[in-house]
Design an enzyme around this catalytic site. Sequence first.
Site, mmCIF file in Angstrom:
data_model
loop_
_atom_site.group_PDB
_atom_site.id
_atom_site.type_symbol
_atom_site.label_atom_id
_atom_site.label_comp_id
_atom_site.label_asym_id
_atom_site.label_seq_id
_atom_site.Cartn_x
_atom_site.Cartn_y
_atom_site.Cartn_z
ATOM 1 N N ASP A 120 4.422 0.263 12.069
ATOM 2 C CA ASP A 120 3.193 -0.298 11.500
ATOM 3 C C ASP A 120 2.963 -1.750 11.914
ATOM 4 O OD1 ASP A 120 3.554 1.492 8.312
ATOM 5 O OD2 ASP A 120 2.984 2.149 10.323
ATOM 6 N N CYS A 168 -4.201 12.906 12.353
ATOM 7 C CA CYS A 168 -5.051 11.709 12.239
ATOM 8 C C CYS A 168 -5.025 10.976 13.562
ATOM 9 C CB CYS A 168 -4.573 10.815 11.108
ATOM 10 S SG CYS A 168 -3.099 9.892 11.543
ATOM 11 N N LYS A 218 0.836 -1.218 0.000
ATOM 12 C CA LYS A 218 0.000 0.000 0.000
ATOM 13 C C LYS A 218 0.861 1.255 0.000
ATOM 14 C CE LYS A 218 -1.642 1.625 3.993
ATOM 15 N NZ LYS A 218 -1.264 3.011 4.308
ATOM 16 N N ASN A 219 1.850 1.314 0.863
ATOM 17 C CA ASN A 219 2.626 2.553 1.012
ATOM 18 C C ASN A 219 3.571 2.810 -0.148
ATOM 19 O OD1 ASN A 219 1.217 3.122 3.284
ATOM 20 N ND2 ASN A 219 2.773 2.359 4.691
ATOM 21 N N ARG A 221 0.938 14.696 12.817
ATOM 22 C CA ARG A 221 1.457 14.504 11.446
ATOM 23 C C ARG A 221 1.741 15.823 10.722
ATOM 24 N NH1 ARG A 221 -0.597 9.107 9.836
ATOM 25 N NH2 ARG A 221 1.096 9.057 8.358
ATOM 26 N N ARG A 247 -8.813 0.251 4.597
ATOM 27 C CA ARG A 247 -7.854 1.189 4.005
ATOM 28 C C ARG A 247 -6.554 0.490 3.622
ATOM 29 N NH1 ARG A 247 -6.727 6.421 7.135
ATOM 30 N NH2 ARG A 247 -5.521 6.597 5.206
#
Length: 430
Positions: free
Chosen positions: A317, A127, A33-34, A132, A409
């Site tokens: 993560d 978030c 994803k990233n 951030r 997500r």
Amino acid sequence: MTTQVGELLTTDSVLRIRGGVLLRGEVGVNGAKNSALAIMAGALLCSQECRIRNVPNLVDVHRMGQVLTALGVKVRYDRGALELDVTHLHRSLAPYEIVSQLRASFFVIGPLLARLGVARVPMPGGCAIGARPVELHVRGLQALGAVVQIEHGMVHAYARKLKGANIYLDYPSVGATETLMMAATLAEGETVIENAAQEPEVVDLANFCRSMGAKIRGAGTKTITVVGVPRLHTTEYSIIPDRIEAGTFMVAAAITRSDVLITPVIPEHLTPVIAKLNEIGFQATVEAPNGVRVQPGAGVYQGTDIETLPFPGFPTDMQAQFMALLTLSEGSSVVTETVFENRLRHVAELQRLGANIRVKGNHAVIQGVPFLSGAPVTATDLRASAALVLAGLAAQGETVISGLHHLDRGYERLEEKLRSLGADLVRVAA
Ligand code: EPZ
């Protein structure tokens, strides 16, 4: 955008998990994803078409697609392949309603500025896991000669032509490294980024840009050198496997004391995860050609300490997923979150399942318990949702997880994949 993600979308469904079931078999990992999000922003540097393969079918990917569409890019997604026609890129304003839902869309600021000489991107805002801020991105763009103003929540950046510069990052931010590396590809002269992020996704983005003709050296080290070129050309590129999705499945095997093979992976991307699982007492081994197997160990699973750090340190993560695992390990463990200031919100939900955890600042002290018991819980962010799924797989009885919009997500068909390993879970209307 032509395809739709996950019909039974998130807001009106919950996940029901019956725990205590052994998993077995092999599970597949999607593209990262990233990497996908950064590479989609990077495609704006190209003045032709790009074809990107191994792109996961995720809410975040489709949101980034909507940002690109709003800028004038033709976006077509078809079963993991993304076709981006950037020929008609003409708008420099990224829409607030999407940027506010997807922080990574802020990364378009570098490529837009490099291609169009102007970029207007809303401040992404904080978030669930932290404030951030983006000052490292802004300061770096200013070092490349851009005029940057922040007004009414919007970052306005202008530069007739970016000029190469030496940039030292106060913190090896993944996003800032990616933004500046992309901006520098079309700048005049040489740029050196010191104290750069070394994450595999940064390297993947650099390789993508190089496949379009960019001159980038040192990605994956603390010093990245970019020599600007006038323009970039079309490319076809395949994204690396998702090390965080792979790590999540490795913990699923461990927390259920099961034997599972996870493929494809790039083992070097998982070194800290493999090391910590072996330290706790599992057998995590690399299995040629591109797999990692997790199997039960001798049976005593000892607590351990974890401190999250930028790559090659232990990934933030994976912190929540390992916390779930450590709740069922012997003795005490200390988990210290150093990357984000507010990434321990899953603790309260794990406590609802019977975990014994005390939080002090950015430290969580975990005392292992013999078992967890199923309960209704709520996901607070993407990786917290994964941790609750893992705890539910191990807990006695039924766990019901809401807040699945976080899970969708970053995980494609997670429950389907877990069911293929024998897990007993189902997504139902709330
Ligand atoms: C990327 O976020 C990932 N997201 C995150 O993954 C990941 O947790 C993070 O890197 C760290 O590995 C994407 O790639 C889309 P940072 P990013 O800039 O780039 C501070 C997931 O679960 N900072 O390296 O936003 C910042 O506040 C997500 O998949 C500044 O202070 O992370 C944070 O505390 C979550 N000023 C720290 O640095 C800045 O200008 C690390 O942030 C930029 C960052």
